[in-house]
Design an enzyme around this catalytic site. Structure first.
Site, PDB file in Angstrom:
ATOM      1  N   ASP A  12       2.460   2.002   3.272  1.00 29.98           N
ATOM      2  CA  ASP A  12       3.384   0.997   3.823  1.00 29.98           C
ATOM      3  C   ASP A  12       4.831   1.408   3.578  1.00 29.98           C
ATOM      4  O   ASP A  12       5.692   1.153   4.421  1.00 29.98           O
ATOM      5  CB  ASP A  12       3.201  -0.379   3.153  1.00 29.98           C
ATOM      6  CG  ASP A  12       1.816  -0.945   3.330  1.00 29.98           C
ATOM      7  OD1 ASP A  12       1.120  -0.530   4.264  1.00 29.98           O
ATOM      8  OD2 ASP A  12       1.447  -1.814   2.514  1.00 29.98           O
ATOM      9  N   HIS A  39       0.881  -1.172   0.000  1.00 33.90           N
ATOM     10  CA  HIS A  39       0.000   0.000   0.000  1.00 33.90           C
ATOM     11  C   HIS A  39       0.918   1.222   0.000  1.00 33.90           C
ATOM     12  O   HIS A  39       2.014   1.168   0.570  1.00 33.90           O
ATOM     13  CB  HIS A  39      -0.844   0.119   1.269  1.00 33.90           C
ATOM     14  CG  HIS A  39      -1.754  -1.033   1.580  1.00 33.90           C
ATOM     15  ND1 HIS A  39      -1.315  -2.166   2.203  1.00 33.90           N
ATOM     16  CD2 HIS A  39      -3.082  -1.195   1.397  1.00 33.90           C
ATOM     17  CE1 HIS A  39      -2.339  -2.993   2.375  1.00 33.90           C
ATOM     18  NE2 HIS A  39      -3.417  -2.431   1.901  1.00 33.90           N
TER      19      HIS A  39
END
Ligand code: XUL
Ligand code: CO
Length: 443
Positions: free
Chosen positions: A111, A108
């Site tokens: 992340d 993501h």
């Protein structure tokens, strides 16, 4: 021990390259079944699975849960500078993935680097990390299976992202998805995932469900059109999940998603990313979800993990159930594998698994279980009468009136005439126990 770190610091000290050592080996840091070069049903195991490491579980989830704080102290999280910290995390991620010999990773946006509330600054941060990831990918040969945007954690998304009743919130999701698509494309990402984290409702009392679902479809079209204009050739995946964090999520399960994609003219570009623990949350088996997707031609990718039979949560444990995975791999092989995607370990080690080696054991075990299950399933298909038993159950439709019925040639009167002519049908066994034993015999 080879130091495979691409940056200048080694994070997983004392652990070298994980290799395939076969069944004779008692080395817990070796593959016993996952020989990436082994050919099964015409493809290597590496090609079948396209195993991927999930950034979020492996390098962000620090063991905190609703009842307590972190238990895993990430050495890469030390710096107070956002980009320095993100780069150290990426160094560690690529060290881990490379040592494990996994060909892919997934992330993501948030992340890889922390986001604040300034859209332009967030884009700048992500772009900086994309440039860094390009070097890491080139040096290691590791590829991006899919990218995605986290449009469920920030408080602005508490009522959903693309289904939020406030258009201003929706626009933020648009900005974030645009940047995540740009990053995915820049990194040669092969697919892009939409998991509708909070795309659903907590109570119907305040929800216009029809409008929210239309907004979701409009959002997917808008994102898809943008990505295609930018030259993205990959597949978009919807990842079904019935609930958690919301009471009800719109992408409930494969059947629901297929109906939604068909209704909103998205079937050509979108396929499904099936997560094992999401299937069980929906009251299905993983096998059921694979079959539903395969039958509709949308079996795109897999998020590999497992739930816990004793509770109803998304526990995201690593896969280790050989019987279930063997049944799943029968469907996988019969379907001709995944369309565009791979097997991403969307799984986390337990909060009290605090040794650096635990993350390795977890992935090694998952890869070995998948490999053993695929090899077993292939043996079942090649060397047993598994397929024949099923075919024979439907033999009455292969010719005569049964075939004419399938072709739409018979009326209700014709059915009545046939029933009278043939009389009472013979009782025929479904042979379930025979088939269950077959699976165990080949394991
Ligand atoms: C959450 C989940 C996500 C998606 C990507 O349950 O599975 O990590 O895979 O957003
Ligand atoms: Co997932």
């Amino acid at each position: 021990m080879a130091n495979l770190t691409i940056g200048d610091k080694e994070f997983f000290k004392g652990i070298g390259q994980i290799k395939f050592e076969g069944l004779e080996s008692d080395n817990p840091l070796a593959y016993r079944w996952y020989d990436e070069n082994r050919v099964v049903a015409g493809k290597t195991l590496k090609e079948h699975f396209k195993f991927s490491v999930a950034y979020w579980h492996s390098f962000n989830a620090n063991g905190s849960d609703p009842f307590g704080g972190p238990t895993l102290n990430f050495a890469w999280d030390e710096s107070s500078d956002v980009i320095t910290r993100a780069k150290a995390k990426m160094d560690s991620a690529f060290e881990f993935i490379t040592k494990l010999g996994m060909p892919y990773y997934c992330f993501h946006d948030v992340d890889v680097v922390d986001y604040g509330n300034d859209i332009v600054e967030n884009e700048r941060r992500l772009q900086t990390m994309v440039e860094y990831a390009k070097q890491k990918q080139a040096q290691s040969g590791v590829k991006l299976l899919w990218g995605t945007a986290n449009v469920f954690s920030h408080q602005r998304y508490m009522n959903g992202a693309s289904t939020n009743p406030d258009f201003q919130v929706l626009s933020h999701a648009g900005a974030q998805v645009k940047a995540a698509l740009d990053a995915t494309i820049a990194l040669g990402g092969e697919n892009y995932v939409f998991w509708g984290g909070r795309e659903g409702y907590m109570t119907l009392l305040n929800t216009n469900m029809k409008r929210e679902q239309e907004h979701l479809a409009r959002f997917l079209h808008t994102a898809k059109d943008y990505a295609r204009q930018q030259g993205f050739k990959g597949t978009f995946f919807i990842e079904p999940k019935p609930m958690e964090p919301t009471k009800h999520q719109y992408d409930y399960d494969c059947a629901t998603v297929i109906g939604f994609l068909r209704q909103h003219d998205l079937l050509g570009d979108f396929k499904i990313n099936i997560e094992v623990n999401h299937a069980t949350l929906a009251g299905h088996t993983f096998q059921h979800e694979l079959q539903v997707a395969a039958d509709a031609g949308v079996l795109g990718s897999v998020d590999a993990n497992r739930g816990d039979y004793q509770n109803g949560w998304d526990t995201d444990q690593f896969p280790n159930n050989l019987n279930e995975l063997t049944e799943a791999m029968l469907i996988f092989l019969e379907a001709g594998g995944l369309q565009g995607g791979g097997v991403n370990f969307d799984a986390k080690i337990r909060r009290n698994s605090t040794d650096p080696a635990d993350l390795f054991y977890a992935h090694i075990g998952g890869a070995d279980t998948f490999a053993r299950a695929l090899i077993t399933a292939d043996n079942i298909l090649q060397k047993s009468d598994f397929l024949k038993v099923r075919e024979e159950r439907y033999a009455s439709f292969d010719g005569g009136k049964g075939k004419e019925y399938e072709q739409g040639k018979l009326t209700l009167e014709d059915l009545r005439a046939f029933a009278i002519e043939k009389g009472e049908p013979a009782v025929k066994s479904g042979r379930q126990e025979y088939l269950e034993n077959l699976i165990n015999r080949f394991i």
